[in-house]
Design a protein around this motif. Sequence first.
Motif, PDB file in Angstrom:
ATOM      1  N   LEU A 183      44.264   3.140 -33.773  1.00  0.00           N
ATOM      2  CA  LEU A 183      43.352   2.823 -34.871  1.00  0.00           C
ATOM      3  C   LEU A 183      43.927   3.316 -36.194  1.00  0.00           C
ATOM      4  CD1 LEU A 183      40.700   1.975 -36.210  1.00  0.00           C
ATOM      5  CD2 LEU A 183      39.706   4.146 -35.424  1.00  0.00           C
ATOM      6  N   ALA A 184      44.439   4.541 -36.209  1.00  0.00           N
ATOM      7  CA  ALA A 184      45.030   5.098 -37.428  1.00  0.00           C
ATOM      8  C   ALA A 184      46.253   4.285 -37.850  1.00  0.00           C
ATOM      9  CB  ALA A 184      45.411   6.559 -37.198  1.00  0.00           C
ATOM     10  N   HIS A 185      47.066   3.920 -36.888  1.00  0.00           N
ATOM     11  CA  HIS A 185      48.279   3.139 -37.179  1.00  0.00           C
ATOM     12  C   HIS A 185      47.929   1.766 -37.748  1.00  0.00           C
ATOM     13  CE1 HIS A 185      51.617   0.388 -35.980  1.00  0.00           C
ATOM     14  NE2 HIS A 185      52.349   1.368 -36.474  1.00  0.00           N
ATOM     15  N   LYS A 186      46.947   1.104 -37.142  1.00  0.00           N
ATOM     16  CA  LYS A 186      46.564  -0.243 -37.577  1.00  0.00           C
ATOM     17  C   LYS A 186      45.897  -0.230 -38.947  1.00  0.00           C
ATOM     18  CE  LYS A 186      43.599  -4.186 -36.340  1.00  0.00           C
ATOM     19  NZ  LYS A 186      42.800  -4.165 -37.584  1.00  0.00           N
ATOM     20  N   SER A 187      45.032   0.753 -39.163  1.00  0.00           N
ATOM     21  CA  SER A 187      44.247   0.800 -40.397  1.00  0.00           C
ATOM     22  C   SER A 187      45.003   1.436 -41.557  1.00  0.00           C
ATOM     23  CB  SER A 187      42.951   1.581 -40.153  1.00  0.00           C
ATOM     24  OG  SER A 187      43.233   2.942 -39.871  1.00  0.00           O
ATOM     25  N   GLY A 188      45.987   2.284 -41.247  1.00  0.00           N
ATOM     26  CA  GLY A 188      46.720   2.993 -42.291  1.00  0.00           C
ATOM     27  C   GLY A 188      46.050   4.272 -42.748  1.00  0.00           C
ATOM     28  N   PHE A 189      44.915   4.611 -42.150  1.00  0.00           N
ATOM     29  CA  PHE A 189      44.223   5.847 -42.511  1.00  0.00           C
ATOM     30  C   PHE A 189      44.853   7.025 -41.764  1.00  0.00           C
ATOM     31  CE2 PHE A 189      41.236   2.747 -43.959  1.00  0.00           C
ATOM     32  CZ  PHE A 189      40.515   3.354 -44.973  1.00  0.00           C
ATOM     33  N   PRO A 190      44.807   8.222 -42.354  1.00  0.00           N
ATOM     34  CA  PRO A 190      45.431   9.389 -41.717  1.00  0.00           C
ATOM     35  C   PRO A 190      44.614   9.920 -40.541  1.00  0.00           C
ATOM     36  CG  PRO A 190      44.300  10.055 -43.710  1.00  0.00           C
ATOM     37  CD  PRO A 190      44.229   8.555 -43.669  1.00  0.00           C
ATOM     38  N   VAL A 191      45.207  10.850 -39.814  1.00  0.00           N
ATOM     39  CA  VAL A 191      44.566  11.505 -38.679  1.00  0.00           C
ATOM     40  C   VAL A 191      44.299  12.967 -39.023  1.00  0.00           C
ATOM     41  CG1 VAL A 191      45.000  12.421 -36.347  1.00  0.00           C
ATOM     42  CG2 VAL A 191      45.428  10.010 -36.853  1.00  0.00           C
ATOM     43  N   ILE A 192      43.134  13.441 -38.627  1.00  0.00           N
ATOM     44  CA  ILE A 192      42.799  14.858 -38.754  1.00  0.00           C
ATOM     45  C   ILE A 192      42.644  15.421 -37.342  1.00  0.00           C
ATOM     46  CG2 ILE A 192      41.144  16.564 -39.607  1.00  0.00           C
ATOM     47  CD1 ILE A 192      42.609  15.115 -41.833  1.00  0.00           C
ATOM     48  N   PRO A 193      43.554  16.293 -36.871  1.00  0.00           N
ATOM     49  CA  PRO A 193      43.407  16.890 -35.541  1.00  0.00           C
ATOM     50  C   PRO A 193      42.416  18.044 -35.584  1.00  0.00           C
ATOM     51  CG  PRO A 193      45.400  17.714 -36.571  1.00  0.00           C
ATOM     52  CD  PRO A 193      44.798  16.715 -37.541  1.00  0.00           C
ATOM     53  N   LEU A 194      41.650  18.217 -34.516  1.00  0.00           N
ATOM     54  CA  LEU A 194      40.610  19.242 -34.517  1.00  0.00           C
ATOM     55  C   LEU A 194      40.531  19.901 -33.147  1.00  0.00           C
ATOM     56  CD1 LEU A 194      37.139  18.934 -36.190  1.00  0.00           C
ATOM     57  CD2 LEU A 194      37.293  19.793 -33.850  1.00  0.00           C
ATOM     58  N   ALA A 195      40.490  21.223 -33.144  1.00  0.00           N
ATOM     59  CA  ALA A 195      40.378  22.007 -31.913  1.00  0.00           C
ATOM     60  C   ALA A 195      39.163  22.925 -32.007  1.00  0.00           C
ATOM     61  CB  ALA A 195      41.648  22.833 -31.698  1.00  0.00           C
ATOM     62  N   HIS A 196      38.588  23.256 -30.870  1.00  0.00           N
ATOM     63  CA  HIS A 196      37.423  24.163 -30.847  1.00  0.00           C
ATOM     64  C   HIS A 196      37.273  24.731 -29.435  1.00  0.00           C
ATOM     65  CE1 HIS A 196      34.987  21.369 -28.479  1.00  0.00           C
ATOM     66  NE2 HIS A 196      35.576  20.424 -29.197  1.00  0.00           N
ATOM     67  N   ASN A 197      36.463  25.753 -29.302  1.00  0.00           N
ATOM     68  CA  ASN A 197      36.238  26.366 -27.991  1.00  0.00           C
ATOM     69  C   ASN A 197      34.770  26.316 -27.578  1.00  0.00           C
ATOM     70  OD1 ASN A 197      35.267  28.207 -29.855  1.00  0.00           O
ATOM     71  ND2 ASN A 197      36.277  29.998 -28.956  1.00  0.00           N
ATOM     72  N   ALA A 198      34.074  25.226 -27.921  1.00  0.00           N
ATOM     73  CA  ALA A 198      32.644  25.107 -27.629  1.00  0.00           C
ATOM     74  C   ALA A 198      32.337  25.199 -26.139  1.00  0.00           C
ATOM     75  CB  ALA A 198      32.111  23.792 -28.190  1.00  0.00           C
ATOM     76  N   GLY A 199      33.269  24.756 -25.308  1.00  0.00           N
ATOM     77  CA  GLY A 199      33.027  24.784 -23.872  1.00  0.00           C
ATOM     78  C   GLY A 199      32.896  26.172 -23.290  1.00  0.00           C
ATOM     79  N   GLU A 200      33.338  27.179 -24.024  1.00  0.00           N
ATOM     80  CA  GLU A 200      33.195  28.552 -23.563  1.00  0.00           C
ATOM     81  C   GLU A 200      31.754  29.052 -23.705  1.00  0.00           C
ATOM     82  OE1 GLU A 200      35.436  30.299 -22.105  1.00  0.00           O
ATOM     83  OE2 GLU A 200      37.245  29.119 -22.484  1.00  0.00           O
ATOM     84  N   PHE A 201      30.985  28.399 -24.544  1.00  0.00           N
ATOM     85  CA  PHE A 201      29.626  28.840 -24.826  1.00  0.00           C
ATOM     86  C   PHE A 201      28.569  27.840 -24.373  1.00  0.00           C
ATOM     87  CE2 PHE A 201      32.615  30.529 -27.902  1.00  0.00           C
ATOM     88  CZ  PHE A 201      32.345  31.886 -27.871  1.00  0.00           C
ATOM     89  N   TRP A 202      28.918  26.550 -24.453  1.00  0.00           N
ATOM     90  CA  TRP A 202      28.039  25.484 -23.964  1.00  0.00           C
ATOM     91  C   TRP A 202      28.886  24.683 -22.978  1.00  0.00           C
ATOM     92  CZ3 TRP A 202      24.443  22.187 -27.587  1.00  0.00           C
ATOM     93  CH2 TRP A 202      23.763  21.234 -26.825  1.00  0.00           C
ATOM     94  N   PRO A 203      28.949  25.126 -21.724  1.00  0.00           N
ATOM     95  CA  PRO A 203      29.831  24.473 -20.742  1.00  0.00           C
ATOM     96  C   PRO A 203      29.446  23.009 -20.525  1.00  0.00           C
ATOM     97  CG  PRO A 203      29.089  26.615 -19.957  1.00  0.00           C
ATOM     98  CD  PRO A 203      28.269  26.298 -21.170  1.00  0.00           C
ATOM     99  N   ARG A 204      30.415  22.224 -20.157  1.00  0.00           N
ATOM    100  CA  ARG A 204      30.172  20.806 -19.900  1.00  0.00           C
ATOM    101  C   ARG A 204      29.165  20.643 -18.764  1.00  0.00           C
ATOM    102  NH1 ARG A 204      35.177  18.369 -16.383  1.00  0.00           N
ATOM    103  NH2 ARG A 204      35.371  20.097 -14.914  1.00  0.00           N
ATOM    104  N   ASN A 205      28.301  19.661 -18.918  1.00  0.00           N
ATOM    105  CA  ASN A 205      27.280  19.335 -17.921  1.00  0.00           C
ATOM    106  C   ASN A 205      26.400  20.532 -17.560  1.00  0.00           C
ATOM    107  OD1 ASN A 205      28.499  16.732 -17.697  1.00  0.00           O
ATOM    108  ND2 ASN A 205      29.971  17.553 -16.225  1.00  0.00           N
ATOM    109  N   SER A 206      26.217  21.433 -18.511  1.00  0.00           N
ATOM    110  CA  SER A 206      25.438  22.638 -18.234  1.00  0.00           C
ATOM    111  C   SER A 206      24.158  22.681 -19.057  1.00  0.00           C
ATOM    112  CB  SER A 206      26.273  23.890 -18.531  1.00  0.00           C
ATOM    113  OG  SER A 206      25.493  25.062 -18.356  1.00  0.00           O
ATOM    114  N   PHE A 207      23.107  23.159 -18.434  1.00  0.00           N
ATOM    115  CA  PHE A 207      21.836  23.377 -19.110  1.00  0.00           C
ATOM    116  C   PHE A 207      21.897  24.656 -19.952  1.00  0.00           C
ATOM    117  CE2 PHE A 207      17.740  25.627 -18.949  1.00  0.00           C
ATOM    118  CZ  PHE A 207      16.906  24.696 -19.572  1.00  0.00           C
ATOM    119  N   LEU A 208      22.736  25.594 -19.544  1.00  0.00           N
ATOM    120  CA  LEU A 208      22.780  26.912 -20.165  1.00  0.00           C
ATOM    121  C   LEU A 208      23.706  26.958 -21.376  1.00  0.00           C
ATOM    122  CD1 LEU A 208      22.960  29.060 -16.913  1.00  0.00           C
ATOM    123  CD2 LEU A 208      20.928  28.549 -18.293  1.00  0.00           C
TER     124      LEU A 208
END
Length: 249
Positions: A183-208
């Motif tokens: 998408l970025a290549h076709k459109s010519g718009f730049p990419v912003i990479p983003l990292a985070h550690n949310a899964g350590e506090f709100w685990p995937r598929n978790s109620f807690l």
Amino acid sequence: MTPLISSSRKADLRVILGSTLFFIYVVLSTPIVGLAILGCYFMPFSTRYKIADIWIDYLLFMLKLCCGLSYRVEGLENVPLDRAAVILSKHQSAWETIALRQIISPQTAVLKKSLLQIPFGGWALATLKPIAIDRSNQKEALKMLLEQGTARLQEGLFVLVFPEGTRVAPGASKKFNAGGAMLAHKSGFPVIPLAHNAGEFWPRNSFLKYPGVITVKIGPEISTQGKSSKEINAEAEQWIVKTMDEMAT
């Protein structure tokens, strides 16, 4: 750096009670806000977007109040102010599908088409210009991503893409799909990479949800000029993987 919390940690009463209260708030507020957004269907997009913004602000407030979970952002200066961009983000939790909208805005996201069928919340989401794809038809999904994604970028909306395709547990990784980079290549718009550690506090598929401070790191803009989609994807993946490794130490 905020210490990491294992998703296998046993929940105490505070975690269970806080998570329950937050869940109740989400269940009660979603139909109300969903109906409000649907009621503004014939009004400007900005009106519907603002209503959704207010709701998410309150969700994040209630998440902090009930669960003791907040966040901090590094690298916000890397987000361009004069144009949109494709955001390629790590995917660990449901948290980033909510909170990243407030961190980088205005924004839309690539998501599963089936989510739009959820009563109230999904119906309202359908009015907010999502890029809803059917993963069972990869050829058609890619075509829709490229066409609608380019249109959204040209409208001034950041486009959020999770290149791993699904939520991945902390400490694990999955090969990046090239759709966002294409998408970025076709459109010519730049990419912003983003990292985070949310899964350590709100685990995937978790109620807690566990108390703590989620760290979000936004990387330097990746120009798409003179690069193939493969090169763009590799550069974003390399930065995200390296940053995730640094956050885990």
